[in-house]
Write a protein that holds these residues in place. Structure first.
Motif, PDB file in Angstrom:
ATOM      1  N   ILE A 939       0.774  -1.053   0.196  1.00 43.71           N
ATOM      2  CA  ILE A 939      -0.059  -0.214  -0.038  1.00 43.71           C
ATOM      3  C   ILE A 939       0.827   1.109   0.127  1.00 43.71           C
ATOM      4  O   ILE A 939       2.122   1.239   0.748  1.00 43.71           O
ATOM      5  CB  ILE A 939      -0.824   0.103   1.282  1.00 43.71           C
ATOM      6  N   LEU A 940       0.398   2.196  -0.833  1.00 42.74           N
ATOM      7  CA  LEU A 940       1.105   3.585  -0.828  1.00 42.74           C
ATOM      8  C   LEU A 940       0.161   4.627  -0.679  1.00 42.74           C
ATOM      9  O   LEU A 940      -1.088   4.735  -1.491  1.00 42.74           O
ATOM     10  CB  LEU A 940       2.086   3.811  -2.132  1.00 42.74           C
ATOM     11  N   ALA A 941       0.271   5.285   0.556  1.00 49.46           N
ATOM     12  CA  ALA A 941      -0.913   6.445   0.504  1.00 49.46           C
ATOM     13  C   ALA A 941      -0.068   7.694   0.661  1.00 49.46           C
ATOM     14  O   ALA A 941       0.891   7.975   1.145  1.00 49.46           O
ATOM     15  CB  ALA A 941      -1.431   6.302   2.041  1.00 49.46           C
ATOM     16  N   SER A 942      -0.257   8.619  -0.232  1.00 49.03           N
ATOM     17  CA  SER A 942       0.291   9.869  -0.602  1.00 49.03           C
ATOM     18  C   SER A 942      -0.643  10.919  -0.382  1.00 49.03           C
ATOM     19  O   SER A 942      -1.733  11.280  -0.860  1.00 49.03           O
ATOM     20  CB  SER A 942       1.064   9.965  -2.186  1.00 49.03           C
ATOM     21  N   TYR A 943      -0.108  11.847   0.522  1.00 48.02           N
ATOM     22  CA  TYR A 943      -1.006  12.873   0.924  1.00 48.02           C
ATOM     23  C   TYR A 943      -0.217  14.337   0.338  1.00 48.02           C
ATOM     24  O   TYR A 943       0.855  14.518   0.668  1.00 48.02           O
ATOM     25  CB  TYR A 943      -1.070  13.182   2.534  1.00 48.02           C
ATOM     26  N   SER A 944      -0.975  15.106  -0.453  1.00 48.78           N
ATOM     27  CA  SER A 944      -0.546  16.492  -0.717  1.00 48.78           C
ATOM     28  C   SER A 944      -1.859  17.320  -0.962  1.00 48.78           C
ATOM     29  O   SER A 944      -2.950  16.713  -1.531  1.00 48.78           O
ATOM     30  CB  SER A 944       0.465  16.359  -1.816  1.00 48.78           C
ATOM     31  N   ALA A 945      -1.972  18.710  -1.019  1.00 49.07           N
ATOM     32  CA  ALA A 945      -2.901  19.397  -1.432  1.00 49.07           C
ATOM     33  C   ALA A 945      -4.091  19.036  -0.847  1.00 49.07           C
ATOM     34  O   ALA A 945      -5.466  19.286  -1.575  1.00 49.07           O
ATOM     35  CB  ALA A 945      -2.957  19.520  -2.895  1.00 49.07           C
ATOM     36  N   GLY A 946      -4.167  18.624   0.178  1.00 50.13           N
ATOM     37  CA  GLY A 946      -5.396  18.413   1.078  1.00 50.13           C
ATOM     38  C   GLY A 946      -6.034  17.000   0.561  1.00 50.13           C
ATOM     39  O   GLY A 946      -7.304  16.779   1.052  1.00 50.13           O
ATOM     40  N   LYS A 947      -5.238  16.086  -0.130  1.00 51.33           N
ATOM     41  CA  LYS A 947      -6.000  14.928  -0.490  1.00 51.33           C
ATOM     42  C   LYS A 947      -4.941  13.810  -0.505  1.00 51.33           C
ATOM     43  O   LYS A 947      -3.757  14.062  -0.529  1.00 51.33           O
ATOM     44  CB  LYS A 947      -6.464  15.006  -1.985  1.00 51.33           C
ATOM     45  N   THR A 948      -5.568  12.438  -0.114  1.00 53.77           N
ATOM     46  CA  THR A 948      -4.736  11.301   0.004  1.00 53.77           C
ATOM     47  C   THR A 948      -5.139  10.369  -1.294  1.00 53.77           C
ATOM     48  O   THR A 948      -6.095  10.277  -1.226  1.00 53.77           O
ATOM     49  CB  THR A 948      -5.108  10.720   1.289  1.00 53.77           C
ATOM     50  N   LYS A 961      -7.567   4.760  -4.944  1.00 53.85           N
ATOM     51  CA  LYS A 961      -8.593   5.707  -4.811  1.00 53.85           C
ATOM     52  C   LYS A 961      -7.929   6.920  -4.217  1.00 53.85           C
ATOM     53  O   LYS A 961      -6.826   7.129  -3.690  1.00 53.85           O
ATOM     54  CB  LYS A 961      -9.673   5.082  -3.699  1.00 53.85           C
ATOM     55  N   THR A 962      -8.650   8.179  -4.313  1.00 53.36           N
ATOM     56  CA  THR A 962      -8.273   9.090  -3.683  1.00 53.36           C
ATOM     57  C   THR A 962      -9.400   9.592  -2.626  1.00 53.36           C
ATOM     58  O   THR A 962     -10.600   9.813  -2.902  1.00 53.36           O
ATOM     59  CB  THR A 962      -8.237  10.361  -4.702  1.00 53.36           C
ATOM     60  N   ILE A 963      -9.046  10.219  -1.622  1.00 51.64           N
ATOM     61  CA  ILE A 963      -9.842  10.535  -0.462  1.00 51.64           C
ATOM     62  C   ILE A 963      -9.270  11.894  -0.172  1.00 51.64           C
ATOM     63  O   ILE A 963      -8.253  12.394   0.057  1.00 51.64           O
ATOM     64  CB  ILE A 963      -9.775   9.594   0.813  1.00 51.64           C
ATOM     65  N   ASN A 964     -10.381  12.648   0.150  1.00 54.60           N
ATOM     66  CA  ASN A 964     -10.412  14.024   0.778  1.00 54.60           C
ATOM     67  C   ASN A 964      -9.748  14.008   2.117  1.00 54.60           C
ATOM     68  O   ASN A 964     -10.223  13.291   2.834  1.00 54.60           O
ATOM     69  CB  ASN A 964     -11.441  14.873   0.500  1.00 54.60           C
ATOM     70  N   GLY A 965      -8.720  14.768   2.153  1.00 59.83           N
ATOM     71  CA  GLY A 965      -8.257  14.863   3.574  1.00 59.83           C
ATOM     72  C   GLY A 965      -6.947  14.015   3.952  1.00 59.83           C
ATOM     73  O   GLY A 965      -6.713  13.243   3.178  1.00 59.83           O
ATOM     74  N   LEU A 966      -6.745  14.026   5.007  1.00 62.27           N
ATOM     75  CA  LEU A 966      -5.510  13.010   5.390  1.00 62.27           C
ATOM     76  C   LEU A 966      -5.806  11.968   5.950  1.00 62.27           C
ATOM     77  O   LEU A 966      -6.788  11.794   6.786  1.00 62.27           O
ATOM     78  CB  LEU A 966      -4.638  14.102   6.572  1.00 62.27           C
TER      79      LEU A 966
END
Length: 982
Positions: A939-948, A961-966
């Motif tokens: 799994i790779l979870a990358s957060y930037s610009a308010g989305k993960t 998938k992209t999820i709003n927030g951290l």
């Protein structure tokens, strides 16, 4: 006119009887007139009379009839009509000459009363006896003074058939059966006969619980019906006293003394009825008239001898008034007294207060606790049923707590001086405390006082009152110095509580508990030890020992009842030597003492059907002579005499689930010779069984038990047999437990452990031969059931992980066992795991420990040289090493290794990388969380610009998938593999 002695000759079939009387010569004699007539409770009729000639009255006193006794006969001796009259047989008789006589009597009878006819007989003629020629006649029958004027409407006039005469030569009465001697008699209006005391009045002074008590019309003591239906017996609460030793209910008043108590028509016990009947058989009479000779002294026994009524009066004051009342009523100048139990103390107090004017002739002390009785201490501590089957012991404990009588009957200083300690206290300290030895203390008298008032919070005022009563002068007072002819009858072959043995301990919380060992039995009457009863200055010839019977029945029991009446009345009932003796060497115990430590009931029946123990309805029965049954803290103690070859059927039944200990002691000559012990026997509520008592040294006692109705019977032999010295061992052994293993924090082990339990039986200096030795160690691991191992050392290996509880206690050969001890320990051989995640607040990685046994809050987390160590309470740990790379604006951490308890776990495909960067104002700009595991998932979870943005592969396949927030990825390290969740 001069007095002359004349002879009346009474003709009968068999001959004649001659007796002298005094008469006045007269030519017109009257008949014999009965002046007084009365009938006693036994139906015996007594007449008093005088002769009346020519107006001269001469009462018979020294000659002829004995008018101090009178003519006595039954009502059946009265005929229904008159007779021939009497014939003078002296030349000077009535100046008639030997050939003259009155005859041809006219008898008139009327049916006036229920007691019989009223008849008047009057002579019609004076005849010549030689030829029966009439000298003078009067058809009206009035040859002499008419007696009819002496008869009023309520009077009785009878004709006596035959006659009863008192002959001076031999003092006997004789009866003439001839019908030729009949004479009329009349009664005036009733005149009480002269008071002539022929018997010294007897006063019975009962003891404790010997008088009925009520509250208004509500019977309190002893209402057997309500005792049967009211399990708690709280209806007798009004009998209790306040702490200031005043009655809690001012409405309580006395009834008569207890005679006998019956329930459903069955006599449960006879207190005084048998004795009173025996006195009546000897002519003693109860009543309010001057002829009464038998009295009782009912009193409020709760006050004892030391207590004071609200008007400041005492029972000894009331006794003084009672004695005075008896003397006034009867005209006697003294009374004889029979005093039972507490009644004897009241009599002694009265005599001490009236040394010169006590007016007591004979006094018989029956079962009197002159210096008290340890049984009274048992009553205060645990209650008693006083031989009443359904009486609740707890209720008696409650109502006696402040009663003066309970303290009057407790052992005095004199008892201690003579007998020694009567209370022994064993203190086992705090359970689990192996540093402080158990203590065993025989209390002095002063320590006993503190034991009552401080240790058990009993009444100090009542105890002080009893001490003021039982002074040395009182306990040793010689009633003979006050003119009392003193006798004693003491029970001496019944097992009697001689010592109370209390066992104390505290649990680990500091709470105190009290238990009781088997009491020591001594010869006595079941309540009063012989040492107390015989503490009485008295002539040896006046001492009697009852060989059968218990304290509450002594007044009316065979042997003592007859001896009491013989002493008082001079009768010759002569009770059997097998029942009562003057030989004190016969006063010993020979029998079996059985102790059962809960939860089992026992019930014994002798060869005659007499019973002892707890019956099926819960009542306590004691019908076996000289036997005893005590209950202390639920434990049962039974004594069965065997000196007369008695045999017993002893049954037992379980009352709960657990174990019980039973022992059977052989007692010979009042000494324990050996004890057979059955220790820690399993029991269920359904257990039934029988105790087969040994009858020789070659045949041991056995138990035959069935745990349930469907189980086959099993025979149990004694676990130990100890001798006379070891039978005195009352101290339980002390056991300790040690645990061997690799220890972490307290009571945590990260290895297999070995529990070793060691027991030691205590040795008392100077009493080394009384130590019986350790028999066994009982233990229970993790509540799987109690097990037992013989010997003084036990080793228990334990290997399974988890919390373990070992309960154990040791038992010695004498049957003493210590209170159960418990040790708790934890085996944890598995290192904890870890949960790793980014902490946005701390701007770093956060590590959380997880353990199957230790709580997460109790795990120790430490960090050193980029290695995070998490340790559980047992000392197991996981070490997670990371490689950190930190720049001015970013940080990265890469998993390097995982160790469990210092052993590397292969990483394999496991990869863990965190990297993050913060911008201005410490705002998180980017966060990368990358995880891969040995299962091929990632799994790779990358957060930037308010989305993960989350991508990777799991068991369902690839995902993105992209999820709003951290989004925070939680990485769990489990058995060296990485797992995640978000």
């Amino acid at each position: 006119m001069k007095n002359k002695i004349i002879i009346f000759c009474i003709f009968s079939i068999c001959g004649f009887l001659i007796f002298p009387v005094i008469s006045h010569a007269s030519s017109n004699p009257t008949l014999l007139r009965i002046l007084n007539y009365y009938q006693d409770s036994n139906g015996r009729i007594t007449f008093k009379w005088q002769e009346d000639y020519d107006g001269f009255a001469l009462a018979h006193a020294a000659y002829g009839f004995d008018d101090s006794v009178g003519i006595q006969l039954g009502g059946a001796d009265f005929p229904s009509n008159g007779g021939e009259g009497f014939y003078p047989d002296s030349p000077d008789n009535f100046d008639l000459g030997s050939d003259k006589a009155f005859t041809n009597f006219l008898t008139t009878c009327n049916e006036l009363t229920a007691t019989g006819r009223i008849c008047i007989s009057q002579p019609k003629a004076l005849i010549n006896r030689n030829d029966n020629s009439v000298i003078v006649s009067n058809s009206s029958g009035l040859l002499y003074t008419d007696v009819s004027s002496y008869v009023n409407a309520g009077g009785l006039l009878h004709t006596i058939k035959g006659g009863i005469f008192h002959v001076l030569s031999d003092g006997n009465y004789r009866i003439s059966n001839t019908n030729q001697f009949n004479f009329g008699d009349a009664e005036l209006a009733y005149i009480p006969p002269p008071v002539v005391v022929t018997k010294t009045p007897v006063l019975i002074v009962p003891g404790l619980i010997g008088t009925g008590l009520k509250n208004s019309s509500d019977l309190l003591w002893a209402d057997l019906g309500r005792m049967f239906t009211d399990i708690s017996d709280s209806f007798i609460d009004p009998l209790g006293f306040n702490k200031d030793v005043t009655s809690s209910d001012s409405g309580v008043s006395i009834l008569n003394i207890i005679g006998s108590e019956k329930f459903s028509g069955i006599t449960l016990f006879d207190y005084t009825d048998g004795l009173i009947t025996e006195f009546k058989n000897q002519g003693y009479v109860e009543g309010v008239g001057s002829t009464a000779t038998l009295f009782t002294f009912p009193y409020d026994w709760r006050y004892g001898a030391s207590g004071k009524y609200p008007n400041n009066s005492t029972n000894s004051n009331l006794l003084a008034q009672k004695i005075q009342d008896i003397m006034t009523q009867t005209g006697s100048n003294k009374v004889d007294i029979v005093a039972h139990s507490e009644g004897g103390l009241i009599v002694k107090k009265y005599v001490m207060d009236h040394v010169a004017d006590n007016h007591i002739g004979k006094a018989i002390f029956v079962g009197v606790p002159n210096t008290g009785a340890p049984k009274a201490v048992k009553v205060l501590l645990q209650g008693d049923n006083f031989g009443i089957p359904w009486l609740a012991q707890d209720e008696i404990k409650k109502i006696t707590a402040n009663m003066p009588v309970a303290y009057d009957l407790s052992p005095s200083q004199q008892y201690y001086n003579t007998k020694g300690s009567f209370v022994e206290v064993i203190d086992e300290g705090t359970i689990g405390d192996t540093t402080t030895p158990h203590t065993d203390k025989n209390l002095t008298y002063n320590e006993f006082k503190s034991y009552l008032t401080l240790d058990h919070a009993l009444n100090s005022i009542a105890l002080t009152g009893a001490e003021n009563l039982h002074t040395q002068n009182f306990d040793n007072f010689d009633l003979r110095t006050a003119g009392v002819d003193l006798y004693s009858i003491d029970g001496c072959k019944a097992a009697t509580v001689g010592k109370i043995i209390e066992d104390r301990y505290k649990n680990v919380l500091g709470n105190s508990f009290v238990d009781y060992k088997k009491p020591t039995f001594a010869p006595g009457d079941g309540t009063v030890p012989l040492e107390s009863a015989t503490n009485l200055p008295i002539n040896d010839s006046n001492k009697f020992y009852l060989l059968a019977g218990d304290h509450s029945s002594m007044l009316s029991h065979d042997g003592s009842r007859q001896e009491i009446v013989d002493i008082i009345s001079g009768s010759a009932l002569n009770p059997k030597p097998s029942l009562i003796s003057q030989d004190i060497t016969k006063c010993n115990l020979h029998g079996k003492a059985i102790s059962v430590f809960s939860p089992v009931n026992i019930f014994a029946t002798d060869q005659f059907g007499n019973q002892l123990g707890i019956a099926s309805d819960g009542s306590i029965v004691n019908q076996i002579p000289n036997a005893d049954f005590e209950i202390l803290n639920g434990h049962k103690f039974m004594y069965l005499p065997t000196d007369d070859g008695q045999t017993y059927n002893v049954q037992m039944n379980g009352t709960d689930t657990g174990t019980f200990t039973l022992d059977s002691q052989d007692i010979d000559n009042s000494q324990v010779t050996s004890t057979e012990v059955f220790s820690d026997i399993p029991v269920t509520k359904d257990l039934t069984g029988q105790i087969n008592l040994s009858n020789s040294t070659n045949t041991p006692t056995t138990l035959v038990v069935q745990q349930t109705p469907t189980d086959p019977p099993s025979t149990i032999l004694p676990t130990a047999v100890v001798d006379s010295n070891q039978s005195q061992d009352i101290l339980a052994p002390i056991s300790t437990a040690t645990i061997a293993g690799t220890q972490g924090q307290h009571n945590f082990y990260k290895s297999n452990v070995t529990v070793t339990i060691t027991a030691l039986d205590q040795v008392v200096v100077g009493q080394e031969n009384q130590t019986s030795g350790v028999l066994s160690i009982s233990y229970n691991i993790d509540n799987v059931g109690m097990q037992k191992a013989t010997g003084s050392t036990l080793t228990l290996p334990v290997s399974s992980e988890g919390v373990h509880v070992v309960t154990f206690f040791s038992t010695d050969d004498a049957g003493n066992h210590e209170q159960q001890k418990t040790i708790t320990f934890t085996i944890d051989k598995t290192a904890p795991e870890a949960l790793v995640q980014f902490d946005s607040v701390a701007k770093n990685l956060k590590f959380i420990g997880q353990d199957a046994i230790s709580a997460s809050t109790l795990l120790l987390i430490s960090s050193q040289n980029n290695t995070i160590t998490i340790a559980d309470q047992a000392g197991n740990n996981i070490a997670i090493s990371l490689a950190y790379n930190t720049s001015r604006t970013s940080t990265s951490a890469v998993l390097k290794s995982i160790q469990y308890n210092g052993v590397l776990a292969p990483l394999g495909k496991n990869q863990l990388t965190f990297s993050w960067a913060y911008g201005k104002n410490n705002v998180l700009n980017t966060l990368s969380q990358s995880v891969a595991n040995n299962n091929g998932y990632n799994i790779l979870a990358s957060y930037s610009a308010g989305k993960t943005k989350i991508t990777g592969k799991d068991s369902t396949g690839k995902f993105s998938k992209t999820i709003n927030g951290l989004v925070i990825v939680k990485v769990k390290i489990q058995n060296g593999n990485l797992q995640w969740s978000y």
